[in-house]
Design a protein around this motif. Sequence first.
Motif, PDB file in Angstrom:
ATOM      1  N   VAL A   6       0.877  -1.159   0.000  1.00 29.06           N
ATOM      2  CA  VAL A   6       0.000   0.000   0.000  1.00 29.06           C
ATOM      3  C   VAL A   6       0.917   1.213   0.000  1.00 29.06           C
ATOM      4  CG1 VAL A   6      -1.846   1.214   1.192  1.00 29.06           C
ATOM      5  CG2 VAL A   6      -1.703  -1.284   1.376  1.00 29.06           C
ATOM      6  N   VAL A   7       0.786   2.065  -1.014  1.00 30.14           N
ATOM      7  CA  VAL A   7       1.637   3.262  -1.063  1.00 30.14           C
ATOM      8  C   VAL A   7       0.813   4.445  -0.563  1.00 30.14           C
ATOM      9  CG1 VAL A   7       3.148   4.710  -2.455  1.00 30.14           C
ATOM     10  CG2 VAL A   7       2.863   2.286  -3.031  1.00 30.14           C
ATOM     11  N   GLY A   8       1.286   5.069   0.534  1.00 30.12           N
ATOM     12  CA  GLY A   8       0.519   6.100   1.233  1.00 30.12           C
ATOM     13  C   GLY A   8      -0.157   5.446   2.431  1.00 30.12           C
ATOM     14  N   GLY A   9       0.301   5.818   3.617  1.00 32.44           N
ATOM     15  CA  GLY A   9      -0.250   5.188   4.832  1.00 32.44           C
ATOM     16  C   GLY A   9      -1.085   6.156   5.640  1.00 32.44           C
ATOM     17  N   GLY A  10      -1.847   7.017   4.942  1.00 32.93           N
ATOM     18  CA  GLY A  10      -2.714   7.984   5.630  1.00 32.93           C
ATOM     19  C   GLY A  10      -3.986   7.307   6.111  1.00 32.93           C
ATOM     20  N   VAL A  29       3.802  -1.121   3.699  1.00 30.13           N
ATOM     21  CA  VAL A  29       3.253   0.224   3.508  1.00 30.13           C
ATOM     22  C   VAL A  29       4.423   1.133   3.176  1.00 30.13           C
ATOM     23  CG1 VAL A  29       2.067   2.166   4.623  1.00 30.13           C
ATOM     24  CG2 VAL A  29       1.408  -0.191   5.188  1.00 30.13           C
ATOM     25  N   VAL A  30       4.293   1.938   2.123  1.00 31.70           N
ATOM     26  CA  VAL A  30       5.366   2.889   1.805  1.00 31.70           C
ATOM     27  C   VAL A  30       4.867   4.304   2.078  1.00 31.70           C
ATOM     28  CG1 VAL A  30       6.959   3.761   0.059  1.00 31.70           C
ATOM     29  CG2 VAL A  30       6.274   1.348   0.030  1.00 31.70           C
ATOM     30  N   GLU A  31       5.623   5.032   2.872  1.00 36.08           N
ATOM     31  CA  GLU A  31       5.291   6.428   3.157  1.00 36.08           C
ATOM     32  C   GLU A  31       6.396   7.330   2.603  1.00 36.08           C
ATOM     33  OE1 GLU A  31       3.561   8.820   3.843  1.00 36.08           O
ATOM     34  OE2 GLU A  31       1.675   8.032   4.558  1.00 36.08           O
ATOM     35  N   SER A  32       6.119   8.651   2.628  1.00 33.88           N
ATOM     36  CA  SER A  32       7.021   9.571   1.935  1.00 33.88           C
ATOM     37  C   SER A  32       8.153  10.104   2.817  1.00 33.88           C
ATOM     38  CB  SER A  32       6.203  10.728   1.363  1.00 33.88           C
ATOM     39  OG  SER A  32       5.422  11.285   2.380  1.00 33.88           O
ATOM     40  N   GLY A  42       1.527   4.561  13.861  1.00 39.66           N
ATOM     41  CA  GLY A  42       0.696   4.962  15.009  1.00 39.66           C
ATOM     42  C   GLY A  42      -0.788   4.716  14.731  1.00 39.66           C
ATOM     43  N   ARG A  43      -1.245   5.083  13.505  1.00 40.98           N
ATOM     44  CA  ARG A  43      -2.653   4.870  13.136  1.00 40.98           C
ATOM     45  C   ARG A  43      -2.985   3.386  13.153  1.00 40.98           C
ATOM     46  NH1 ARG A  43      -2.126   9.533  10.032  1.00 40.98           N
ATOM     47  NH2 ARG A  43      -0.841   8.491   8.497  1.00 40.98           N
ATOM     48  N   LEU A  44      -2.065   2.584  12.604  1.00 37.29           N
ATOM     49  CA  LEU A  44      -2.291   1.130  12.542  1.00 37.29           C
ATOM     50  C   LEU A  44      -2.383   0.540  13.946  1.00 37.29           C
ATOM     51  CD1 LEU A  44       0.036   0.374   9.546  1.00 37.29           C
ATOM     52  CD2 LEU A  44      -2.298  -0.517   9.769  1.00 37.29           C
ATOM     53  N   ILE A 136      -9.330   0.217  -7.410  1.00 31.08           N
ATOM     54  CA  ILE A 136      -9.904  -0.596  -6.325  1.00 31.08           C
ATOM     55  C   ILE A 136     -10.168   0.410  -5.211  1.00 31.08           C
ATOM     56  CG2 ILE A 136      -9.567  -2.511  -4.716  1.00 31.08           C
ATOM     57  CD1 ILE A 136      -7.759  -3.896  -6.619  1.00 31.08           C
ATOM     58  N   HIS A 137     -11.415   0.866  -5.137  1.00 29.25           N
ATOM     59  CA  HIS A 137     -11.754   2.032  -4.315  1.00 29.25           C
ATOM     60  C   HIS A 137     -12.475   1.606  -3.040  1.00 29.25           C
ATOM     61  CE1 HIS A 137     -14.249   5.977  -3.883  1.00 29.25           C
ATOM     62  NE2 HIS A 137     -13.160   6.024  -3.158  1.00 29.25           N
ATOM     63  N   PHE A 138     -11.753   1.717  -1.923  1.00 28.50           N
ATOM     64  CA  PHE A 138     -12.289   1.369  -0.603  1.00 28.50           C
ATOM     65  C   PHE A 138     -12.996   2.591  -0.014  1.00 28.50           C
ATOM     66  CE2 PHE A 138      -8.822  -1.535  -1.364  1.00 28.50           C
ATOM     67  CZ  PHE A 138      -9.166  -2.710  -0.716  1.00 28.50           C
TER      68      PHE A 138
HETATM   69  N1  LIG Z   1     -10.489  10.301   2.891  1.00 30.17           N
HETATM   70  C1  LIG Z   1     -11.439   9.498   2.421  1.00 30.17           C
HETATM   71  O1  LIG Z   1     -12.547   9.414   2.984  1.00 30.17           O
HETATM   72  C2  LIG Z   1     -11.179   8.671   1.217  1.00 30.17           C
HETATM   73  C3  LIG Z   1     -10.085   8.904   0.409  1.00 30.17           C
HETATM   74  N2  LIG Z   1      -9.880   8.129  -0.699  1.00 30.17           N
HETATM   75  C4  LIG Z   1      -8.721   8.352  -1.548  1.00 30.17           C
HETATM   76  O2  LIG Z   1      -7.602   7.698  -0.959  1.00 30.17           O
HETATM   77  C5  LIG Z   1      -6.396   8.441  -1.244  1.00 30.17           C
HETATM   78  C6  LIG Z   1      -5.733   8.801   0.083  1.00 30.17           C
HETATM   79  O3  LIG Z   1      -6.627   9.589   0.843  1.00 30.17           O
HETATM   80  P1  LIG Z   1      -6.440   9.782   2.417  1.00 30.17           P
HETATM   81  O4  LIG Z   1      -5.887   8.542   3.002  1.00 30.17           O
HETATM   82  O5  LIG Z   1      -7.706  10.355   2.920  1.00 30.17           O
HETATM   83  O6  LIG Z   1      -5.321  10.909   2.429  1.00 30.17           O
HETATM   84  P2  LIG Z   1      -4.269  11.245   3.580  1.00 30.17           P
HETATM   85  O7  LIG Z   1      -3.848  12.639   3.339  1.00 30.17           O
HETATM   86  O8  LIG Z   1      -4.800  10.848   4.909  1.00 30.17           O
HETATM   87  O9  LIG Z   1      -3.055  10.244   3.255  1.00 30.17           O
HETATM   88  C7  LIG Z   1      -2.230  10.351   2.142  1.00 30.17           C
HETATM   89  C8  LIG Z   1      -0.879   9.792   2.561  1.00 30.17           C
HETATM   90  O10 LIG Z   1      -0.060   9.628   1.410  1.00 30.17           O
HETATM   91  C9  LIG Z   1       1.269   9.958   1.783  1.00 30.17           C
HETATM   92  N3  LIG Z   1       1.988  10.273   0.545  1.00 30.17           N
HETATM   93  C10 LIG Z   1       1.853  11.358  -0.236  1.00 30.17           C
HETATM   94  N4  LIG Z   1       2.656  11.243  -1.328  1.00 30.17           N
HETATM   95  C11 LIG Z   1       3.288  10.049  -1.219  1.00 30.17           C
HETATM   96  C12 LIG Z   1       4.228   9.338  -2.027  1.00 30.17           C
HETATM   97  N5  LIG Z   1       4.656   9.843  -3.184  1.00 30.17           N
HETATM   98  N6  LIG Z   1       4.663   8.139  -1.599  1.00 30.17           N
HETATM   99  C13 LIG Z   1       4.231   7.599  -0.437  1.00 30.17           C
HETATM  100  N7  LIG Z   1       3.335   8.224   0.369  1.00 30.17           N
HETATM  101  C14 LIG Z   1       2.868   9.418  -0.027  1.00 30.17           C
HETATM  102  C15 LIG Z   1       1.134  11.116   2.756  1.00 30.17           C
HETATM  103  O11 LIG Z   1       2.280  11.231   3.572  1.00 30.17           O
HETATM  104  C16 LIG Z   1      -0.124  10.707   3.531  1.00 30.17           C
HETATM  105  O12 LIG Z   1       0.193   9.961   4.702  1.00 30.17           O
HETATM  106  C17 LIG Z   1      -6.826   9.635  -2.081  1.00 30.17           C
HETATM  107  O13 LIG Z   1      -6.702   9.298  -3.439  1.00 30.17           O
HETATM  108  C18 LIG Z   1      -8.297   9.804  -1.695  1.00 30.17           C
HETATM  109  O14 LIG Z   1      -9.050  10.457  -2.683  1.00 30.17           O
HETATM  110  C19 LIG Z   1     -10.697   7.069  -1.022  1.00 30.17           C
HETATM  111  C20 LIG Z   1     -11.769   6.780  -0.232  1.00 30.17           C
HETATM  112  C21 LIG Z   1     -12.129   7.588   0.930  1.00 30.17           C
END
Ligand SMILES: NC(=O)C1=CN([C@@H]2O[C@H](COP(=O)(O)OP(=O)(O)OC[C@H]3O[C@@H](n4cnc5c(N)ncnc54)[C@H](O)[C@@H]3O)[C@@H](O)[C@H]2O)C=CC1
Length: 281
Positions: A6-10, A29-32, A42-44, A136-138
């Motif tokens: 999973v790329v992006g661990g928000g 999980v890959v974060e930036s 921490g979230r996990l 694949i949209h959760f």
């Molecule tokens: N927030 C929501 O309710 C929902 C969001 N989404 C979609 O999921 C995706 C993520 O949204 P959220 O998790 O809410 O955003 P978020 O802002 O909580 O998390 C995004 C994460 O990606 C990381 N990141 C940014 N650029 C990166 C890179 N190049 N490599 C690795 N990590 C990187 C950031 O550090 C951050 O932790 C977006 O495309 C959003 O549209 C889909 C369903 C629901």
Amino acid sequence: MKNVAVVGGGLMGSGIAEVSARAGHDVIVVESSDDAAKAALGRLEKSLVRAEAKGKIASASDVLGLIRVETDLGAVADREVVVEAIVEDEAAKVALFKSLDAIVEAPDAILASNTSSIPIMKLGVVTTRPTQVIGIHFFNPVPVLQLVELVPSLLTSEDTTARSRAWVEGSLGKQAIDCQDRAGFVVNALLIPFILSAIRMFESGFASAEDIDRGLVLGAAHPQGPLALADLIGLDTTKAVAESLYDEFKEPLYAAPPLLQRMVDAGLLGRKTGRGFYTYA
Ligand SMILES: NC(=O)C1=CN([C@@H]2O[C@H](COP(=O)(O)OP(=O)(O)OC[C@H]3O[C@@H](n4cnc5c(N)ncnc54)[C@H](O)[C@@H]3O)[C@@H](O)[C@H]2O)C=CC1
Ligand SMILES: CC(=O)CC(=O)SCCNC(=O)CCNC(=O)[C@H](O)C(C)(C)COP(=O)(O)OP(=O)(O)OC[C@H]1O[C@@H](n2cnc3c(N)ncnc32)[C@H](O)[C@@H]1OP(=O)(O)O
């Protein structure tokens, strides 16, 4: 598919990692950055400890043991499925899909995006393997909500769609619906204009945020009102999804209202920053 990245661990990426590990998968999980990686971990931990306390899993530490958080994208090279969950920004996602295409080694690996609204074709065509790129949209919160939208582009192969369905339904226990590759897919094409209408109603002084939300909770049996939901999604993400929809369909109902734009400019992004339409401790 047992090994997942999973790329992006928000908000979303940590949820997708959690449900994958709870299904017994090996997850990277890959974060930036180091700080973002720490926040993801921490979230996990918080979510898994809560799941253990509620008796939904036997051991938070066993599930956590299946998840590695990294800052080097090279760590995803051996993965069978990679789910991109970085910010809702087309340029950032395009750059990432180009990198994933160069890094991921398995010739039949699935490169998926969790985008809320960006057409999948825009990500598929920047790779040399658009047949393996799919949406694949959760839904948020991932451990709670059952739905996954499956969004093949015009170039996605039937095999990729079938394997994605088998993974989300068979392994993760989610329920999939099939969507055409149009901005916003099914749910956000309907949900976002509803949220934007609630913001316009509040902005015009027609009713208070509390009354708008109570109205929808008590009068239409929604689990939470549209303004509280916007705070949960994140106002930055809500605005980005509105912009993708507006860009695709040019309908005024998708235009982000000025108040939403000013709140994002001000960094009032909802729960994630502690203040949006409501304030959070
Ligand atoms: N927030 C929501 O309710 C929902 C969001 N989404 C979609 O999921 C995706 C993520 O949204 P959220 O998790 O809410 O955003 P978020 O802002 O909580 O998390 C995004 C994460 O990606 C990381 N990141 C940014 N650029 C990166 C890179 N190049 N490599 C690795 N990590 C990187 C950031 O550090 C951050 O932790 C977006 O495309 C959003 O549209 C889909 C369903 C629901
Ligand atoms: C933008 C996009 O691209 C797409 C989207 O995702 S749009 C957003 C879609 N999401 C929604 O519409 C969410 C609507 N809201 C809800 O479903 C509910 O209000 C809610 C689940 C968020 C909170 O529910 P609640 O009843 O007010 O709170 P709460 O009692 O704390 O939680 C209910 C259950 O969910 C669990 N839960 C809540 N938030 C959770 C989280 N972040 N992670 C894990 N579990 C969670 C709780 O543990 C609780 O479980 P039990 O019933 O087993 O005890």
